[in-house]
Each structure stands twice: as structure tokens, then as C-alpha cells.
Design a protein around this motif. Sequence first.
Motif, short mmCIF file in Angstrom:
data_model
loop_
_atom_site.label_atom_id
_atom_site.label_comp_id
_atom_site.label_asym_id
_atom_site.label_seq_id
_atom_site.Cartn_x
_atom_site.Cartn_y
_atom_site.Cartn_z
N ALA A 190 -29.55 -40.85 12.15
CA ALA A 190 -29.85 -40.26 13.45
C ALA A 190 -28.58 -39.75 14.12
N ASP A 191 -28.75 -38.82 15.03
CA ASP A 191 -27.66 -38.36 15.90
C ASP A 191 -27.63 -39.27 17.12
N PRO A 192 -26.65 -40.16 17.24
CA PRO A 192 -26.67 -41.14 18.33
C PRO A 192 -26.38 -40.54 19.70
N TYR A 193 -25.88 -39.31 19.74
CA TYR A 193 -25.53 -38.68 21.00
C TYR A 193 -26.66 -37.80 21.56
N ALA A 194 -27.73 -37.65 20.79
CA ALA A 194 -28.83 -36.79 21.24
C ALA A 194 -29.60 -37.48 22.36
N ASP A 195 -29.95 -36.72 23.36
CA ASP A 195 -30.70 -37.24 24.51
C ASP A 195 -32.18 -37.13 24.19
N VAL A 196 -32.71 -38.14 23.47
CA VAL A 196 -34.09 -38.11 23.00
C VAL A 196 -34.77 -39.42 23.37
N SER A 197 -36.09 -39.40 23.29
CA SER A 197 -36.90 -40.60 23.47
C SER A 197 -37.61 -40.90 22.16
N PRO A 198 -38.26 -42.08 22.03
CA PRO A 198 -38.99 -42.36 20.79
C PRO A 198 -40.08 -41.35 20.47
N ASP A 199 -40.57 -40.62 21.49
CA ASP A 199 -41.61 -39.62 21.27
C ASP A 199 -41.06 -38.24 20.97
N SER A 200 -39.75 -38.06 21.05
CA SER A 200 -39.14 -36.74 20.82
C SER A 200 -39.05 -36.45 19.34
N PHE A 218 -41.61 -51.61 8.21
CA PHE A 218 -40.40 -51.61 9.02
C PHE A 218 -39.14 -51.97 8.22
N TYR A 219 -39.25 -51.90 6.89
CA TYR A 219 -38.08 -52.19 6.06
C TYR A 219 -36.92 -51.24 6.33
N LYS A 220 -37.24 -50.04 6.84
CA LYS A 220 -36.18 -49.05 7.06
C LYS A 220 -35.10 -49.57 8.01
N THR A 221 -35.48 -50.44 8.94
CA THR A 221 -34.50 -50.95 9.90
C THR A 221 -33.39 -51.71 9.19
N GLY A 222 -33.76 -52.57 8.25
CA GLY A 222 -32.74 -53.29 7.49
C GLY A 222 -31.91 -52.39 6.61
N VAL A 223 -32.54 -51.37 6.04
CA VAL A 223 -31.82 -50.41 5.20
C VAL A 223 -30.73 -49.71 6.00
N VAL A 224 -31.07 -49.26 7.21
CA VAL A 224 -30.09 -48.55 8.03
C VAL A 224 -29.02 -49.51 8.53
N LEU A 225 -29.38 -50.73 8.87
CA LEU A 225 -28.38 -51.72 9.25
C LEU A 225 -27.33 -51.86 8.16
N LEU A 226 -27.76 -51.99 6.90
CA LEU A 226 -26.82 -52.19 5.81
C LEU A 226 -25.97 -50.94 5.57
N ALA A 227 -26.53 -49.76 5.79
CA ALA A 227 -25.73 -48.54 5.66
C ALA A 227 -24.62 -48.50 6.70
N TRP A 228 -24.94 -48.94 7.91
CA TRP A 228 -23.91 -49.01 8.96
C TRP A 228 -22.86 -50.05 8.63
N LEU A 229 -23.28 -51.23 8.23
CA LEU A 229 -22.32 -52.29 7.90
C LEU A 229 -21.44 -51.90 6.71
N ALA A 230 -21.98 -51.13 5.78
CA ALA A 230 -21.22 -50.72 4.60
C ALA A 230 -20.30 -49.54 4.87
N GLY A 231 -20.39 -48.95 6.07
CA GLY A 231 -19.48 -47.86 6.42
C GLY A 231 -20.00 -46.48 6.10
N HIS A 232 -21.29 -46.35 5.77
CA HIS A 232 -21.83 -45.03 5.45
C HIS A 232 -22.19 -44.23 6.71
N GLN A 233 -22.24 -44.90 7.86
CA GLN A 233 -22.46 -44.21 9.11
C GLN A 233 -21.77 -45.00 10.21
N THR A 234 -21.59 -44.37 11.35
CA THR A 234 -20.73 -44.95 12.39
C THR A 234 -21.51 -45.75 13.43
N HIS A 235 -22.82 -45.89 13.26
CA HIS A 235 -23.64 -46.49 14.31
C HIS A 235 -24.91 -47.08 13.69
#
Length: 386
Positions: free
Chosen positions: A45-55, A319-336
Amino acid sequence: MTLLLPRADGTTRAYEPRRAPSRVAPAGSSPLTSRTVFSAAHVVADPYADVSPDSPAAVDWDATLAFRRHLWAQGLGVAEAMDTAQRGMGLDWKGAAELITRSAAEARSVGGTIACGAGTDQLTEPADLPTVRSAYEEQLTLVESSGAQVILMASRALASAAKSPDDYLETYGHLLRQASEPVILHWLGPMFDPALTGYWGSDDLDAATETFLEVITAHPDKVDGIKISLLDPGREIALRRRLPDGVRCYTGDDFNYPELIAGDDQGFSHALLGIFDPLAPLAAQAVRALDTGDTEAFRACLDPTVELSRHLFQPPTRFYKTGVVLLAWLAGHQTHFTMVGGLQSARSLPHLARAYELADGLGLFPDPLLAETRMKSLLTTYGVQQ
């Protein structure tokens, strides 16, 4: 540094993170030969985008494509715009179409293997069968025009519109006759998407299997393989033994993948797995052992990862995707740790803490200190003082 990790009962416990760097061997340049292996990849995701969960999803395209290059560098194929990419859970068809186009172009530029999901998620209201078929055709055309292989995804709209197994036979038969190249058929079970309950025209999985096989046997020249995501190894093995010659079985069983990929004296499964997003380096290392005929080394590499996978994919599995993205962040593949649709909040803090602990124990993090520091920041944000 010792981390205090939260338990489900509201208490905390001390955990000593590993200090040694990842035990994963460096990525090899040679292709995998004994199995065809796809990793279903997440989007950043783009963490700087001004969006809501419905966007509509705001995607960081640079980071998303960089992660796909990481997968290709391991020798894995990318399964694009699948449920791991939050298809239907934050990523709409417009976003998926752009993802397919960009990733397919990136694959061409680096010589990577890619297959992309074609479904019907542009339909946001109940639709009749001709409308469902037209939606499939639109997406099939886009994937083929991008130069990627087609993964014909299970359709919520078809599950709602179909009244009998014959409706599935007619719809899939029509689509397969149109396909320019052999496709991968995807059977996604209701544990991954409750809207797909009763797919292939029956809640009885034995009856559904017969309809699925009828589609395949009627068009074996148009089916490269099938991707099964039912979390039932016995059913997958029985089904793969009945496939026509030349039709592959790609396991989507994130609970039992080592035994299914290793196979038995009557065959084996290839792989198209969401868990191979965080496990990509280990998965490649394991399959390279299998390429040499060393099944024991393959199992020794992958068997210890099953506990992590079963944790990430525990109910509600979607909801497995949440853990997948957490591990990508912890591994340094993304900044957030931000997801499209706000799904970073879909799992509890104790769940995320356990995912970190299991991944750290496996040596999945190239930089354990970075992972530790980031996990500490997440814990502190949630109010777990260190």
C-alpha cells in the motif's frame, strides 16, 4: 534486547530474538527444474495516500514491483492479482488490472515467470450468467494481452448466479474454448472466501469434484493445471491422481504443502501458494534440493515452516494476508505495515507477535536487528511497553 510479547490472555512474556543473520542460502541463478513453483504475491500500500477502507486501493507501485523482482530472483514464478494481493478484499478490478499490466511488463523486462488471475470482480451487483461470462471474458482478454498466463479464478458472481453444475460446465467450457493458451483453473475453498461456498454446484465436495473433473476432461488441451485450495491433502492427492495426462496439480494447501510437493510413488503437486510470499528464499532453497533428488533435505528445509504457515492461515483464513504483510515489513521488503483496505488491523496483536516469533525462529529475517526494532515499535504503538 528482550522483547515483551503479548499473550492472548492479556499477559506478556519475555522473548529473546535471534542475533544470527538469516540461515537461508543466497538465491541461485539457475531455474527450478523438478517443480513449477509460483508465489502468490501481496501488494504494498501507499502509506501516504489519503484514503479510507472504502476507497479504491492506493498502491505503492515501486515497492510492489520490487517485491516481485525479489521473488523472481529466487527462481520462483509470480502468481499475480490473486487473493494474496487482496483481490476482492481491498483491491478492486481497476487496481487489479493495473497490477496485472505493470507486473507482466516487469516480468518481461527481467525474464520472470508470471500468471495472473482473471475473474469477475468488476461486477458489484448480482448478475445473470451471460453477464458473468462477459465479465470473465473482459479479464481473460486483459491477462492474455499482457502476455501473462491466465489463472481462471473462482467467481463470487458465478457462485451466486449458477443454479446447477451445468451452469459451471457451460460457463467454463465457453471460457476455455476462447482461451489462446492453456490456463490454470483455481478452486478456492470457502475457508478462503465464504462467498464461494457450494462452488461447482454443490456443497458436497465429492459431487463438486466430479463437476470440476468434468470441466478438465472435456478440455484437457486448454488446462495447464489446477490450483486446489481446500486445505485437505487427501482430497488433493485423490484428485491429482485422476487428472488427464499433462494436466498439473498446483497445491494451494498452506497447511500441508511439504508432503504434497514432495509427493509419493504415484505423483506430486507443483505449487501456487500464498505462504511462499514470506517463505520465498526457503521455498527456493528447498526445491533446489528436490531438483537434485534430495527429498530428505527438501523436507528438512520446509517441514519446520508449517507451524508458521498454519498460524498465519488459521481461521478466519481469509485474513492471512495481514501476517504476510507484517513479515514483509519486518524482513525489510517495505518501509511500513500498512495494507490496502486497512487490513493491517484484521489480526490481533498476540497473533502478530506469534507470527514474528515463529518467523524469527526460522531465521527468515535477513536483518534480525531490523526485524526486532520494527517489532518493538509496533508493540509500543499498541501500548506494550518494553
